[in-house]
Design an enzyme around this catalytic site. Structure first.
Site, PDB file in Angstrom:
ATOM      1  CG  ASP A  54      42.389  34.591  37.181  1.00 24.79           C
ATOM      2  OD1 ASP A  54      42.988  35.674  37.030  1.00 24.79           O
ATOM      3  OD2 ASP A  54      41.605  34.374  38.125  1.00 24.79           O
ATOM      4  CD  GLU A 227      48.178  37.700  42.090  1.00 23.95           C
ATOM      5  OE1 GLU A 227      47.824  37.340  43.232  1.00 23.95           O
ATOM      6  OE2 GLU A 227      47.579  38.588  41.457  1.00 23.95           O
TER       7      GLU A 227
END
Length: 551
Positions: A54, A227
């Site tokens: 991420d 997301e």
């Protein structure tokens, strides 16, 4: 006074008896995809091999910084630094003390989810989510290597993966993943929301919530898990970059835009702008699960994207976790493009133009040897602990790492006596040397994916003899799968783990003797995300445990 001295001596003696002493730890990576020298003007993907998921990137002048997820490992939120966008080094962590966060009792894939890192007006901002341990928060720092502030908690925000965006008009906005406006229409139906943030008051502006995206690129097709939003402004347009498709094989990056934050965002007709799900699953040395991207603009106007992906074996297995990659961004007809459909993510490609190479002393990619001789008094920044910030049970004396054994093992949701570093290669060895322990404890080396999937190669004293043993946790409580008595020659033992993609083997050597296998080749796939689930990668490290009396 004499009684007090006797009591202190007794306590010290008891602590010494339950202490494990390690002399060094050595890690060597030897992946075939890294063996050939880089071509002139090329860089190596991934930028950060192993469990660096991420990625979020920002620039301050000539310096680039990335933050990545850490879940329930401490210290949390690793901060990486580069001067050339391709050579990166770990320089610190944003979460380093218990006053910032409490993750005690959490499963390893809870805790800190995807952060966003931004630099604005002399200050660095980190916004993220502490799942099951406080919710969404903002940290600030003048120096990204730390120290970072205690969290500013954002109680109105319900969801994960927040982004912070500083508009040119001086306003600040937070976007995040959250529940859809009504009841979910299907499994994985989520939405992207926008809030205004008052930086001076350090709170979300009440009543400012807006819906930006419901479901994903096209709701009628039931897109899942929209997301990881990141908001940018470029040539009069607001762009919203998101992940879609879940974190597995169908992962992707998609883009939306709008002329105003008060108007609907339209999806790009050519979405996704990054994925590998449309390729032959049986291709050699596959890079898979690509998505969850972030953009950075260079001083000369170039745009580049960092994103997560994985290097798999046997099509869908990966033990190294989700890694950080880099690719250039091109603009066409007002839309950003990372990679054309059907094109492989390259392991090697051309470096950013105009940035002189700045090598680092402690690289995060390629084949390398990393060794800790424990000749400092502080734990190296590459070591991680589980869940808690407490380090009272370990000590570095300038020559050794001394670890106080705890009554909990690697299968516990408490903090075990375990220090770990990332597995960054499919093919690796990790080894250590330790003193043979006293009665009542075991000590050794472990390969850890989570509480119910791991291996532990330990040694313990049984009467006047010693036993080396191998435990395996494969979806349940650990069980012993091999054991052997060993002599006490000079009081020292070496241990080694050798990983080869889906196979793993464990070795020991008494004193300076030869390596001997214990248990033979074992299944390493149980250390993969495909089997174990969750969001982390395998870590390798040192463990000490108080043994049950019946052992």
């Amino acid at each position: 006074m004499s009684l007090l001295l006797l009591l202190n001596c007794a306590v010290t003696s008891a602590q010494s008896a339950s202490q494990a002493t390690f002399h060094w730890f050595d890690y060597q990576g030897r992946d075939p995809v890294f063996t050939e020298p880089l071509g002139r003007g090329q860089y190596q993907n991934p930028l950060a091999a192993g469990f660096f998921p991420d990625p979020s990137i920002t620039r301050r002048g000539a310096d680039f910084y990335m933050a990545v997820s850490s879940f329930a490992y401490t210290p949390g939120l690793p901060i990486l630094h580069s001067r050339d966008l391709v050579n990166w080094q770990l320089v610190g962590h944003a979460l380093t003390r218990p006053s910032q966060l409490d993750m005690s009792g959490l499963g390893i894939s809870r805790g800190i989810f995807a952060p966003t890192l931004r630099y604005h007006n002399g200050l660095f901002y980190l916004i993220g989510t502490a799942v099951d341990s406080g919710g969404n928060f903002i940290l600030t720092a003048a120096d990204p290597a730390g120290p970072w502030s205690d969290p500013i908690w954002l109680p109105p925000i319900d969801g994960i993966d927040p982004d912070i965006f500083f508009d040119e008009e001086g306003r600040v906005f937070i976007t995040h993943n959250g529940p859809p406006p009504d009841e979910p229409l299907y499994e994985g139906h989520r939405a992207i929301w926008l809030w205004e943030y008052d930086a001076a008051a350090r709170q979300v502006v009440a009543g400012s919530q807006q819906l930006l995206v419901n479901g994903g690129t096209e709701l009628s097709r039931e897109p899942i898990w929209i997301e990881a939003p990141h908001l940018y402004k470029h040539q009069g347009w607001y762009y919203l970059l998101c992940a879609e498709g879940g974190t597995g094989y169908n992962h992707s990056a998609v883009i939306f835009r709008s002329r105003s934050l008060d108007e609907p965002f339209e999806p790009y007709g050519g979405n996704p702008i990054l994925t590998q799900r449309d390729l032959d699953i049986s291709r050699p040395a596959p890079i898979t699960t690509a998505g969850h991207a972030d953009f950075v603009q260079l001083a000369d106007g170039q745009w580049w994207a960092v994103f997560l992906a994985t290097r798999a074996y046997q099509q869908t297995y990966y033990n190294t976790g989700r890694e950080s990659f880099l690719l250039p961004v091109s603009w066409k007809d007002g839309w950003p493009h990372i990679l054309p459909a059907g094109q492989l993510i390259p392991y090697r490609t051309d470096k950013p133009a105009g940035l002189a190479p700045v090598p680092v002393s402690d690289p995060l990619t390629g084949n390398f040897n990393w060794r800790d001789d424990f000749n400092d008094t502080q734990l190296d920044s590459h070591w991680s602990l589980l869940r808690e910030f407490d380090r009272s049970w370990l000590k570095l004396d300038g020559h050794n790492l001394r670890m106080q054994a705890k009554p909990v093992g690697l299968d516990s949701l408490a903090q075990p006596a375990f220090v770990a570093r990332r597995q960054q290669h499919m093919h690796f060895t990790a080894s250590t040397a330790l003193n043979l322990p006293e009665q009542g404890i075991s000590a050794g080396i472990a390969a850890f994916q989570n509480e119910t999937y791991h291996y532990y190669l330990g040694v313990r004293k049984q009467g006047t003899a010693y036993q080396v043993f191998l435990e395996q946790a494969s979806g349940a409580k650990p069980r012993q799968i091999a054991a052997r008595s060993v002599p006490d020659t000079d009081g020292k033992l070496r241990m080694k783990i050798a990983g080869d993609a889906g196979q793993i083997e464990f070795f020991y050597a008494v004193g300076e003797g030869i390596w001997q296998s214990l248990g033979g080749s074992q299944d390493a796939r149980l250390l993969s995300t495909e089997v174990a689930g969750g969001f982390v990668g395998t870590t390798l490290g040192l463990h000490a445990r108080l043994e049950q009396k019946d052992e």
